[in-house]
Design a protein around this motif. Structure first.
Motif, mmCIF file in Angstrom:
data_model
loop_
_atom_site.group_PDB
_atom_site.id
_atom_site.type_symbol
_atom_site.label_atom_id
_atom_site.label_comp_id
_atom_site.label_asym_id
_atom_site.label_seq_id
_atom_site.Cartn_x
_atom_site.Cartn_y
_atom_site.Cartn_z
ATOM 1 N N THR A 304 0.850 -1.196 0.000
ATOM 2 C CA THR A 304 0.000 0.000 0.000
ATOM 3 C C THR A 304 0.884 1.244 0.000
ATOM 4 O OG1 THR A 304 -1.839 -1.078 1.143
ATOM 5 C CG2 THR A 304 -1.731 1.325 1.265
ATOM 6 N N TYR A 305 0.547 2.184 -0.864
ATOM 7 C CA TYR A 305 1.262 3.456 -0.984
ATOM 8 C C TYR A 305 0.305 4.556 -0.492
ATOM 9 C CZ TYR A 305 4.049 0.591 -4.234
ATOM 10 O OH TYR A 305 4.806 -0.409 -4.811
ATOM 11 N N ASN A 306 0.531 5.060 0.719
ATOM 12 C CA ASN A 306 -0.346 6.046 1.325
ATOM 13 C C ASN A 306 0.290 7.433 1.213
ATOM 14 O OD1 ASN A 306 -1.397 7.809 3.563
ATOM 15 N ND2 ASN A 306 -2.719 6.027 3.919
ATOM 16 N N TYR A 307 -0.244 8.247 0.299
ATOM 17 C CA TYR A 307 0.342 9.563 0.030
ATOM 18 C C TYR A 307 0.153 10.561 1.173
ATOM 19 C CZ TYR A 307 1.986 8.729 -4.723
ATOM 20 O OH TYR A 307 2.705 8.277 -5.802
ATOM 21 N N PRO A 308 -1.038 10.664 1.788
ATOM 22 C CA PRO A 308 -1.201 11.639 2.873
ATOM 23 C C PRO A 308 -0.210 11.443 4.011
ATOM 24 C CG PRO A 308 -3.343 10.847 2.151
ATOM 25 C CD PRO A 308 -2.324 9.993 1.469
ATOM 26 N N VAL A 312 4.774 3.765 2.907
ATOM 27 C CA VAL A 312 4.674 2.557 2.080
ATOM 28 C C VAL A 312 4.726 1.357 3.023
ATOM 29 C CG1 VAL A 312 5.653 1.188 0.199
ATOM 30 C CG2 VAL A 312 5.880 3.672 0.160
ATOM 31 N N THR A 313 3.770 0.432 2.866
ATOM 32 C CA THR A 313 3.736 -0.772 3.700
ATOM 33 C C THR A 313 3.696 -2.012 2.822
ATOM 34 O OG1 THR A 313 2.551 0.352 5.491
ATOM 35 C CG2 THR A 313 2.457 -2.053 5.467
ATOM 36 N N ASP A 314 4.637 -2.929 3.065
ATOM 37 C CA ASP A 314 4.603 -4.225 2.389
ATOM 38 C C ASP A 314 3.929 -5.206 3.337
ATOM 39 O OD1 ASP A 314 5.568 -6.962 1.456
ATOM 40 O OD2 ASP A 314 6.341 -5.670 -0.135
ATOM 41 N N HIS A 315 2.744 -5.673 2.959
ATOM 42 C CA HIS A 315 1.913 -6.468 3.866
ATOM 43 C C HIS A 315 2.433 -7.890 4.070
ATOM 44 C CE1 HIS A 315 -0.932 -3.190 3.665
ATOM 45 N NE2 HIS A 315 -0.892 -3.246 2.344
ATOM 46 N N ARG A 316 3.258 -8.398 3.170
ATOM 47 C CA ARG A 316 3.736 -9.778 3.288
ATOM 48 C C ARG A 316 4.720 -9.955 4.427
ATOM 49 N NH1 ARG A 316 5.814 -9.784 -2.716
ATOM 50 N NH2 ARG A 316 6.372 -7.724 -1.919
ATOM 51 N N LYS A 322 8.466 5.430 5.992
ATOM 52 C CA LYS A 322 7.784 6.725 5.879
ATOM 53 C C LYS A 322 8.487 7.592 4.826
ATOM 54 C CE LYS A 322 4.500 6.648 9.101
ATOM 55 N NZ LYS A 322 4.517 7.574 10.216
ATOM 56 N N GLN A 323 8.943 6.963 3.764
ATOM 57 C CA GLN A 323 9.674 7.682 2.711
ATOM 58 C C GLN A 323 9.068 7.372 1.345
ATOM 59 O OE1 GLN A 323 13.713 6.362 3.511
ATOM 60 N NE2 GLN A 323 14.123 8.219 4.683
ATOM 61 N N LEU A 324 7.754 7.452 1.241
ATOM 62 C CA LEU A 324 7.072 7.156 -0.013
ATOM 63 C C LEU A 324 7.591 8.033 -1.150
ATOM 64 C CD1 LEU A 324 3.392 6.441 -0.748
ATOM 65 C CD2 LEU A 324 4.441 8.350 -1.907
ATOM 66 N N ASP A 325 7.869 9.319 -0.855
ATOM 67 C CA ASP A 325 8.350 10.226 -1.896
ATOM 68 C C ASP A 325 9.644 9.721 -2.520
ATOM 69 O OD1 ASP A 325 9.505 10.627 0.614
ATOM 70 O OD2 ASP A 325 9.888 12.763 0.269
ATOM 71 N N ARG A 326 10.539 9.174 -1.685
ATOM 72 C CA ARG A 326 11.800 8.627 -2.215
ATOM 73 C C ARG A 326 11.579 7.299 -2.924
ATOM 74 N NH1 ARG A 326 16.341 8.810 2.345
ATOM 75 N NH2 ARG A 326 17.407 7.733 0.632
#
Length: 351
Positions: A304-308, A312-316, A322-326
């Motif tokens: 899941t990629y949460n922009y707000p 980014v979370t890898d569920h497996r 907390k670096q989705l932008d990168r």
């Protein structure tokens, strides 16, 4: 472990002898298969050779301890060699983890916009750029094989090859459903929406690994279609290939030349057929273990990629950054290394 290492060394010597035989050299398929097997175990044999030398040196250093004049030097050597033995123990343990025979190969990737309409297609485009940037940072080459533009941007479908040594070993965990949570550019009221795009990762098939009979392929030629621009042709150059025995269908329309589209469609088809053969073999032999990270199925929700929240979370594996932008700029190393380490840990535990 020593028994396994001795068997590996024996096999290494056998392959080297076989590759010197004229009848093997004349058999391109056999020669290629043996060369790949040799390359896959070479690091193990080299490390084991170093390990045996360290054991011999350690025994010699322990013998020197009996000589009073050499005790100080011998003591230092025993300590150094003991540490070196521990390092090589760990290295050999990792090297002996069963390898995926496809790890060194190029990768065929497919991304499709899924749930969320236009936003799903836009996210598919974002994922493609993310993988493209990651590939370039790692010295890989990216070649788009087929693309269908989305009406509002992104792609309803994009198929591309990532070329480079060990590309598959890095990207093989990316298959599955990727979910994005953000305010779409198409959303007038500023509401957060959840959309998805699916990713499929397959190793590129070598010619000797899969043989496709021309009589098993139905080829249809038609006029290209899409969102406009360079992907639209005025001639019948688009190609659809159907592999009759498996029902696998591949289309390619990006090139203006029908011949080029045929070549690319066949390249994709071979990898798809090879992937289907591998999965069937895994099911028949029970090779898919419970410890395996993910099923590799495009429908499995993996990330899941949460922009707000810039998250980014890898569920497996329960990994979060907390670096989705990168990450979206291609900085995937932290996630991929975490997946590789977890896979190695599970394989070690499953031995």
């Amino acid at each position: 472990m020593i028994e396994r290492l001795e068997l590996t060394k024996k096999r290494y010597d056998e392959i080297n002898e076989m590759l010197m035989q004229p009848e093997v050299l004349q058999d391109i398929k056999k020669s290629r298969e043996l060369s790949i097997e040799l390359a896959n175990i070479e690091d193990i044999v080299n490390c084991y050779t170093e390990y045996k030398q360290v054991l011999d040196d350690l025994e010699a250093a322990k013998e020197m301890l009996k000589d009073k004049e050499l005790q100080e030097f011998a003591s230092e050597e025993v300590e150094r060699l003991t540490n070196e033995k521990l390092r090589l123990d760990n290295e050999l343990e990792m090297l002996l983890i069963p390898k995926d025979k496809n790890d060194a190969k190029n990768v065929l990737m497919e991304i499709r916009g899924a749930a969320g309409g236009d936003e799903g297609n836009i996210f598919a485009g974002d994922l493609f750029r993310m993988y493209e940037k990651y590939a370039l940072k790692n010295g890989f080459q990216v070649e788009v094989l087929n693309a269908i533009d989305g009406a509002s941007g992104g792609y309803t479908l994009i198929e591309f090859m990532v070329k480079g040594k060990n590309a598959y070993s890095k990207l093989k965990y990316e298959s599955g459903s990727h979910r994005v949570q953000r305010v779409p550019v198409t959303e007038a009221n500023g509401r957060i929406q959840t959309s998805t795009a699916t990713v499929l990762v397959m190793p590129e098939a070598e010619d000797f690994e899969v043989e496709i009979n021309e009589n098993d392929i139905r080829v249809d030629i038609y006029r290209s279609s899409g969102a406009g621009g360079q992907h639209i042709n005025t001639t019948d150059s688009a190609v659809r290939m159907t592999h009759i025995p498996t029902g696998i269908v591949v289309t390619c329309q990006n090139e203006r030349s029908q011949i080029k589209n045929r070549e690319r469609a066949l390249q994709i088809l071979k990898s798809r057929v090879y992937d289907a053969i591998m999965k069937k073999e895994e099911e028949e032999t029970g090779a898919i273990r419970k410890s395996k990270i993910g099923t590799g199925d495009r429908s499995e929700k993996i990330r899941t990629y949460n922009y707000p929240q810039n998250r980014v979370t890898d569920h497996r594996i329960g990994f979060t950054t907390k670096q989705l932008d990168r990450v979206m700029e291609g900085d995937l190393d932290e996630i991929i290394e975490a997946l590789i380490m977890e896979d190695a840990k599970r394989k070690l535990a499953g031995e």
